[in-house]
Motif scaffolding. Structure first.
Motif, short mmCIF file in Angstrom:
data_model
loop_
_atom_site.label_atom_id
_atom_site.label_comp_id
_atom_site.label_asym_id
_atom_site.label_seq_id
_atom_site.Cartn_x
_atom_site.Cartn_y
_atom_site.Cartn_z
N UNK A 154 61.81 -26.26 41.72
CA UNK A 154 63.10 -26.95 41.89
C UNK A 154 63.30 -28.08 40.87
N UNK A 155 62.22 -28.65 40.39
CA UNK A 155 62.33 -29.78 39.47
C UNK A 155 62.06 -29.39 38.03
N UNK A 156 62.12 -28.09 37.76
CA UNK A 156 61.93 -27.63 36.37
C UNK A 156 63.27 -27.35 35.72
N UNK A 157 63.42 -27.84 34.51
CA UNK A 157 64.59 -27.58 33.68
C UNK A 157 64.05 -27.04 32.35
N UNK A 158 64.72 -26.04 31.81
CA UNK A 158 64.34 -25.52 30.48
C UNK A 158 65.29 -26.13 29.45
#
Ligand code: PGA
Length: 233
Positions: A151-155
């Motif tokens: 949920x807290x990963x952004x690419x």
């Protein structure tokens, strides 16, 4: 919509404090866009202090995968959390190119940061040669496999040929890559590579572009604020 400023190796702690106070005043009341600054390690405490009680987040540019140990020159996720830092970049192409970062080490750094409660901007992107050889999708797939959905990963999709070169990907090229990435990993995807006030609105209006990771243009208040405003529309 997230607009993050990657300062790279720019600004002392003193300059960071001054910049963040100006940014706080300039951005006050901007709705509809999340803003983050990513100063060098030495400026993180000054940024956290200057931006306390604001919605502007402070993130680091890298983090190690171990909580502590004999790793000269590295910083752990717990150390960032303790400073009041909210997130970190990992796997920037400059780390991959100049400091031996691999898909595996990027994956380990991302996992450790996420476990510690930080959000993560993990950078991926093909070089010019890889694009010319038609390998873009293979490269993106390989870089993504090292990362686990969270949920807290952004690419951040940052085509290496567009970083610091003034050669921005066209909105169509960026959109195509973003759609490909999202089909493999269902997380927000930022675009990075020569984002400027002049091209931000068009890039950010693409359906699968969820924000921007801004290098050079994040170092001046006026251009960074203009990009944040473009993201707020
Ligand atoms: P640039 O850098 O905006 O100066 O091209 C982007 C980045 O490297 O994150």
């Amino acid at each position: 919509m997230l607009i993050a400023g990657n300062w790279k190796m720019h600004k002392t702690a003193t300059e960071t404090g001054e910049f963040c106070r100006e940014l706080r005043d300039a951005l006050g009341g901007h709705e509809g866009v999340d803003v983050a600054v990513c100063p060098p390690f030495a400026g993180l405490a000054a940024a956290v202090q200057a931006l306390a009680d604001t919605e502007i987040a402070v993130a680091a540019q890298n983090v190690h995968w171990e909580p502590e140990g004999a790793y000269t020159g590295e910083i752990s996720a717990a150390m960032l959390v303790d400073l009041g830092v909210y997130g970190t970049i990992v796997g920037h192409s400059e780390r991959r190119q100049y400091f031996g970062e691999t898909d595996e080490t990027v994956g380990r750094r991302a996992a450790a940061a996420l476990d510690a409660g930080l959000w993560v901007i993990a950078c991926i992107g093909e070089t010019e040669e890889e694009r010319e050889r038609g390998e873009t999708e293979d490269v993106l797939r390989r870089q993504l496999v090292a990362l686990e959905s969270h949920d807290d990963l952004v690419i951040a999709y940052e085509p290496v040929w567009a970083i610091g070169t003034g050669k921005t990907a066209t909105p169509e090229t960026a959109q195509e890559a973003h759609a490909f990435i999202k089909a493999l990993l269902d997380v927000p995807v930022l675009y990075g590579g020569s984002v400027k006030p002049e091209n931000a609105a068009e890039l950010l209006s693409q359906p699968d572009i969820d924000g921007a990771l801004v290098g050079g243009a994040s170092l001046e208040i006026d251009s960074f604020v203009a990009i944040c405003q473009a993201g707020a529309h």
